[in-house]
Design a protein around this motif. Structure first.
Motif, PDB file in Angstrom:
ATOM      1  N   UNK A  46      12.315  -8.409  -3.664  1.00 21.44           N
ATOM      2  CA  UNK A  46      11.824  -9.414  -2.726  1.00 21.44           C
ATOM      3  C   UNK A  46      12.738 -10.596  -2.507  1.00 21.44           C
ATOM      4  N   UNK A  47      13.909 -10.617  -3.126  1.00 20.46           N
ATOM      5  CA  UNK A  47      14.859 -11.709  -2.894  1.00 20.46           C
ATOM      6  C   UNK A  47      15.509 -11.492  -1.523  1.00 20.46           C
ATOM      7  N   UNK A  48      15.432 -12.485  -0.599  1.00 20.20           N
ATOM      8  CA  UNK A  48      15.909 -12.289   0.781  1.00 20.20           C
ATOM      9  C   UNK A  48      17.423 -12.361   0.917  1.00 20.20           C
ATOM     10  N   UNK A  49      18.111 -11.377   0.373  1.00 24.01           N
ATOM     11  CA  UNK A  49      19.562 -11.308   0.507  1.00 24.01           C
ATOM     12  C   UNK A  49      19.879 -10.343   1.646  1.00 24.01           C
ATOM     13  N   UNK A  50      20.825 -10.726   2.492  1.00 24.75           N
ATOM     14  CA  UNK A  50      21.148  -9.881   3.642  1.00 24.75           C
ATOM     15  C   UNK A  50      22.663  -9.767   3.783  1.00 24.75           C
TER      16      UNK A  50
END
Length: 330
Positions: A46-50
């Motif tokens: 769930x960590x928003x890394x893109x």
């Protein structure tokens, strides 16, 4: 440990913004392939890394993302390592830790991102309990206290005493040197050595476990993927193994598959039953597995297995067809 590396990766992205895989690999002293696996694990948690493509691309966190990872306890950190598969966490007894860790991650999201994440999560279903043919997939069930002792011995490098029920044998105690844990299609395994010989134990057959104080005899570093591949190759190539074609009622499929070494083919019959080609350790194993299924399965081949089951069923039917004089009622 990898848990520390995941935290370091997040902190690097928070403090320095967009970074390439090569830069992250250099900072963390790992390979770029390891970085990509870590990024995947963080995304699954769930960590928003893109990722940003292009010559000056790399990886970054969504603007405004803030989190406090210092609140993670040991089991929660371990759970993040298997966050890509909730069932993997359940097999290793980390299901509750994973749920707790995910709550902390979600709680750390900014409110706007939290709402977006909740909406996205509703659109994803990973590892449902049944497949398209409505066959229920059942993960191994191991008591938390037992799997916790196994984990403790594996991570601490201690000898492990287990009460193990091998197929077709009475349970007995044995002391092993644990190497690592593996999960394959919802089934957990302990890789170990015993008196120097390779051993593989299914977690669901470990009835009790005790981590001992004595250090385990094992190498400092391990490549579990290589070890599992080598053991699987040896196991499948056993001289005594037999291949069986069988029809089984869908409700008993998992009972059959759970005892087999491998499933080679599978198809549905017009009456709803399933046809499978499976491998067993030896003839005795095949006969035992089919006999347990009673009328819910039929061995189609080889002929020796059909004959063996017929003889056993005939003998049992004869036992109950008549009563000896000393058993007759007065």
């Amino acid at each position: 440990m990898r848990a520390d590396r995941l935290v370091s990766l997040v902190l690097l992205l928070r403090q320095r913004g967009r970074l390439s895989a090569a830069t992250l690999a250099r900072e963390l002293e790992v390979s770029t392939r390891t970085v990509l696996r870590d990024i995947e694990a963080l995304s699954a948690a769930g960590v928003p890394v893109y990722a940003e493509r292009g010559r000056h691309g790399g990886f970054a966190l969504l603007p405004g993302f803030q989190t406090d990872l210092t609140g993670l306890n040991h089991d929660e950190a371990l759970a993040l390592l298997v966050a890509g598969s909730r069932r993997g966490a359940q097999v290793f007894g980390l299901g509750s830790a994973l749920a707790s860790a995910m709550l902390k991650v979600v709680d750390a999201l900014p409110e706007s991102h939290r709402d977006a994440a909740a909406g996205v999560a509703e659109r994803l279903l990973i590892d449902p309990e049944t497949d398209l043919l409505a066959r229920r997939t059942v993960a191994d069930e191991v008591p938390d206290a037992t799997v916790a002792e196994v984990r403790r011995a594996v991570f601490a490098g201690r000898k492990l005493r287990i009460h193990y029920a091998a197929v077709g044998h009475a349970p007995r105690w044995r002391t092993v040197d644990p190497i690592g844990l593996v999960t394959v299609r919802d089934q957990g395994y302990l890789l170990a050595t015993r008196s120097g010989a390779d051993r593989t134990y299914r977690l669901s057959r470990i009835l009790a476990a005790e981590a001992l104080a004595e250090p385990a005899q094992r190498p400092d570093r391990v490549d579990l993927n290589r070890i599992w591949r080598e053991r699987s190759t040896r196991f499948r190539a056993g001289d005594d193994q037999v291949t069986v074609r069988v029809r089984v009622h869908p409700a008993r499929r998992e009972d059959l598959v759970g005892t087999a070494v491998a499933v080679l083919t599978e198809a549905s019959d017009v009456d709803g039953w399933l046809r499978l080609e499976v491998t067993f350790q030896d003839r005795r194993h095949a006969e035992w597995a089919l006999w347990q299924l009673s009328t819910n399965a039929e061995a189609l081949a080889p002929d020796w297995l059909r004959a063996s089951l017929y003889d056993r069923a005939t003998a049992l039917a004869g036992r109950y067809a008549s009563r000896d004089d000393h058993h007759a009622a007065p």
